[in-house]
Design an enzyme around this catalytic site. Structure first.
Site, PDB file in Angstrom:
ATOM      1  CB  CYS A   1      -0.989   0.007   1.163  1.00  0.00           C
ATOM      2  SG  CYS A   1      -2.276  -1.231   0.952  1.00  0.00           S
TER       3      CYS A   1
ATOM      4  CG  HIS B   1     -12.835   7.187 -12.828  1.00  0.00           C
ATOM      5  ND1 HIS B   1     -14.091   6.778 -12.432  1.00  0.00           N
ATOM      6  CD2 HIS B   1     -12.339   6.204 -13.607  1.00  0.00           C
ATOM      7  CE1 HIS B   1     -14.353   5.603 -12.972  1.00  0.00           C
ATOM      8  NE2 HIS B   1     -13.300   5.223 -13.681  1.00  0.00           N
TER       9      HIS B   1
ATOM     10  CD  GLU C   1      -8.356   0.208   1.184  1.00  0.00           C
ATOM     11  OE1 GLU C   1      -8.146   1.403   1.477  1.00  0.00           O
ATOM     12  OE2 GLU C   1      -7.662  -0.738   1.592  1.00  0.00           O
TER      13      GLU C   1
END
Length: 139
Positions: A23, A68, A130
């Site tokens: 991550c 986006h 997530e």
């Protein structure tokens, strides 16, 4: 007390500064946001809130800011500037690492109170997935 929940999906990229594993790299997710409203009394139509109102208000904000897009820590401005210059995207900066926990807290504490100022209901819970198997809840 009656509760109703609206689900909104969006795609965004992020990275977690200081993370010890994958991550730490820029990557993306298909986030799923569930926003739950509650009220002691129903309106004249028999609703806590129209699902369409929850969708239109929250989705408009999500589409403008998160969908986006890239969500970064404010300390990650160099990466954000590079991405913005290269792609023309607006980068969304948080005061903290853009973990699911911090994104959900930001929505619940900073954004939602501004979006639903004059409401007969309360937003009592935010659930942010997530991944399909990992989510956080803020109440």
């Amino acid at each position: 007390m009656v509760e109703c929940t609206r689900r909104i999906e969006f795609d965004a990229g992020h990275r977690v500064i200081g993370h010890k594993h994958k991550c730490k790299h820029l990557h993306g997710h298909r986030y799923v946001l569930e926003i739950t409203a509650s009220s002691e009394e129903l309106d004249d139509l028999g609703m806590v809130v129209d699902f369409g109102e929850l969708k239109s208000v929250m989705k408009e904000w999500i589409d403008l800011n998160f969908d986006h897009n890239v969500i970064l820590h404010a300390d990650d401005e160099n990466l954000g500037s590079f991405i913005a210059n290269y792609t023309g995207q607006n980068i969304y900066y948080l005061k903290a690492n853009p973990t699911a926990e911090n994104i959900a807290l930001h929505l619940k504490i900073d954004i939602i109170p501004k979006l639903f100022i004059k409401s007969s209901f309360q937003i009592i819970k935010i659930k942010l997935f997530e991944t399909p198997n990992a989510f956080v809840e803020v109440m």
